[in-house]
Design a protein around this motif. Structure first.
Motif, PDB file in Angstrom:
ATOM      1  N   PRO A  17       0.839  -1.212   0.000  1.00  0.00           N
ATOM      2  CA  PRO A  17       0.000   0.000   0.000  1.00  0.00           C
ATOM      3  C   PRO A  17       0.869   1.256   0.000  1.00  0.00           C
ATOM      4  O   PRO A  17       1.924   1.298   0.635  1.00  0.00           O
ATOM      5  N   ASN A  18       0.435   2.263  -0.746  1.00  0.00           N
ATOM      6  CA  ASN A  18       1.207   3.493  -0.882  1.00  0.00           C
ATOM      7  C   ASN A  18       1.517   4.150   0.453  1.00  0.00           C
ATOM      8  O   ASN A  18       2.600   4.691   0.647  1.00  0.00           O
ATOM      9  N   ASP A  19       0.572   4.129   1.386  1.00  0.00           N
ATOM     10  CA  ASP A  19       0.826   4.791   2.661  1.00  0.00           C
ATOM     11  C   ASP A  19       1.943   4.094   3.435  1.00  0.00           C
ATOM     12  O   ASP A  19       2.758   4.746   4.087  1.00  0.00           O
ATOM     13  N   ALA A  20       2.042   2.770   3.344  1.00  0.00           N
ATOM     14  CA  ALA A  20       3.123   2.043   4.015  1.00  0.00           C
ATOM     15  C   ALA A  20       4.465   2.374   3.365  1.00  0.00           C
ATOM     16  O   ALA A  20       5.468   2.588   4.049  1.00  0.00           O
ATOM     17  N   PHE A  21       4.475   2.436   2.052  1.00  0.00           N
ATOM     18  CA  PHE A  21       5.701   2.768   1.329  1.00  0.00           C
ATOM     19  C   PHE A  21       6.156   4.184   1.679  1.00  0.00           C
ATOM     20  O   PHE A  21       7.329   4.423   1.971  1.00  0.00           O
ATOM     21  N   ARG A  25       9.618   5.387   3.601  1.00  0.00           N
ATOM     22  CA  ARG A  25      10.522   6.351   2.959  1.00  0.00           C
ATOM     23  C   ARG A  25      10.793   7.512   3.918  1.00  0.00           C
ATOM     24  O   ARG A  25      11.908   7.982   4.044  1.00  0.00           O
ATOM     25  N   LYS A  26       9.747   7.951   4.607  1.00  0.00           N
ATOM     26  CA  LYS A  26       9.875   9.076   5.535  1.00  0.00           C
ATOM     27  C   LYS A  26      10.770   8.706   6.720  1.00  0.00           C
ATOM     28  O   LYS A  26      11.636   9.478   7.123  1.00  0.00           O
ATOM     29  N   ILE A  27      10.572   7.513   7.264  1.00  0.00           N
ATOM     30  CA  ILE A  27      11.380   7.067   8.408  1.00  0.00           C
ATOM     31  C   ILE A  27      12.845   6.900   8.009  1.00  0.00           C
ATOM     32  O   ILE A  27      13.750   7.308   8.728  1.00  0.00           O
ATOM     33  N   MET A  28      13.069   6.301   6.851  1.00  0.00           N
ATOM     34  CA  MET A  28      14.439   6.001   6.442  1.00  0.00           C
ATOM     35  C   MET A  28      15.152   7.220   5.858  1.00  0.00           C
ATOM     36  O   MET A  28      16.369   7.222   5.732  1.00  0.00           O
ATOM     37  N   LYS A  29      14.402   8.223   5.475  1.00  0.00           N
ATOM     38  CA  LYS A  29      14.955   9.475   4.935  1.00  0.00           C
ATOM     39  C   LYS A  29      15.934   9.241   3.783  1.00  0.00           C
ATOM     40  O   LYS A  29      16.987   9.825   3.708  1.00  0.00           O
ATOM     41  N   ALA A  44       9.454  -2.276   3.920  1.00  0.00           N
ATOM     42  CA  ALA A  44       8.011  -2.039   4.093  1.00  0.00           C
ATOM     43  C   ALA A  44       7.245  -3.355   4.005  1.00  0.00           C
ATOM     44  O   ALA A  44       6.309  -3.583   4.781  1.00  0.00           O
ATOM     45  N   ALA A  45       7.654  -4.229   3.078  1.00  0.00           N
ATOM     46  CA  ALA A  45       6.981  -5.529   2.948  1.00  0.00           C
ATOM     47  C   ALA A  45       7.201  -6.373   4.198  1.00  0.00           C
ATOM     48  O   ALA A  45       6.296  -7.083   4.645  1.00  0.00           O
ATOM     49  N   SER A  46       8.380  -6.279   4.784  1.00  0.00           N
ATOM     50  CA  SER A  46       8.664  -7.032   6.015  1.00  0.00           C
ATOM     51  C   SER A  46       7.867  -6.489   7.192  1.00  0.00           C
ATOM     52  O   SER A  46       7.287  -7.256   7.973  1.00  0.00           O
ATOM     53  N   LYS A  47       7.833  -5.181   7.316  1.00  0.00           N
ATOM     54  CA  LYS A  47       7.180  -4.561   8.470  1.00  0.00           C
ATOM     55  C   LYS A  47       5.651  -4.618   8.375  1.00  0.00           C
ATOM     56  O   LYS A  47       4.963  -4.773   9.373  1.00  0.00           O
ATOM     57  N   PHE A  48       5.122  -4.487   7.176  1.00  0.00           N
ATOM     58  CA  PHE A  48       3.665  -4.434   6.986  1.00  0.00           C
ATOM     59  C   PHE A  48       3.171  -5.652   6.206  1.00  0.00           C
ATOM     60  O   PHE A  48       2.293  -5.538   5.353  1.00  0.00           O
ATOM     61  N   SER A  49       3.703  -6.823   6.477  1.00  0.00           N
ATOM     62  CA  SER A  49       3.370  -8.011   5.694  1.00  0.00           C
ATOM     63  C   SER A  49       1.870  -8.331   5.722  1.00  0.00           C
ATOM     64  O   SER A  49       1.324  -8.857   4.754  1.00  0.00           O
TER      65      SER A  49
END
Length: 182
Positions: A17-21, A25-29, A44-49
């Motif tokens: 999902p775009n919001d997870a991506f 991106r925001k966290i990893m800067k 993102a796939a690992s964290k929001f599987s």
């Protein structure tokens, strides 16, 4: 695209999902590039599987419609880019003339050089303008502005005008061709 390739090889494929991506991106800067995007997608796939969306193919008609829509979108953008380029070229060719994408303007740009416009009889020019525009523009005002802009252009430079004329004609042909495709 790539999802169809993996799906055709029976490799499980998912959307993130775009919001997870965006959140990752925001966290990893990270700045945006393909290598870093791959890392973000993996994390993102690992964290929001639990939020992954399985990829599904749609019918061939839907895929063709998507391709056609994408093609139309790209053509529209190309036409807009060409029109901006044409405005810049016409401004160089006829300094001070407010250009519009009407048949009358295109007719004069295609068929007459600056020298020919300057030498053309004013009444002949009015007749041509009236015939082409079907009285949709003020022929007298347009003829006066075109004559004036042509005289000014002759005073500025005479050598690059042929190259500009050729470029304008090629750009007009390109726009017309892409409009037909659209």
């Amino acid at each position: 695209p790539l999802m169809y390739f993996f799906h055709s090889k029976h490799v499980p494929t998912y959307y993130i999902p775009n919001d997870a991506f965006a959140y990752m991106r925001k966290i990893m800067k990270f700045p945006k590039n393909d290598r870093l995007d791959a890392q973000i997608i993996f994390k993102a796939a690992s964290k929001f599987s639990e939020r992954l969306i399985p990829f599904q193919t749609f019918g061939e008609l839907i895929n063709q419609l998507r391709d056609l829509t994408r093609y139309r979108y790209n053509l529209s953008h190309d036409i807009a880019r060409l029109k901006v380029r044409l405005h810049a070229l016409v401004f160089k060719y006829f300094p001070g003339l407010k250009f519009d994408f009407k048949a009358t303007y295109s007719y004069f740009l295609r068929n007459y050089s600056i020298e020919e416009i300057v030498q053309m009889d004013f009444n002949d020019m009015l007749e041509i303008i009236s015939k082409i525009s079907r009285q949709k523009i003020n022929a007298n005002e347009f003829a006066f502005k075109l004559k004036d802009a042509s005289k000014n252009a002759l005073r500025l430079k005479s050598s690059p005008q042929n190259a500009l004329k050729l470029t304008i004609n090629l750009t007009l042909d390109n726009i017309a061709s892409q409009l037909k495709q659209l």
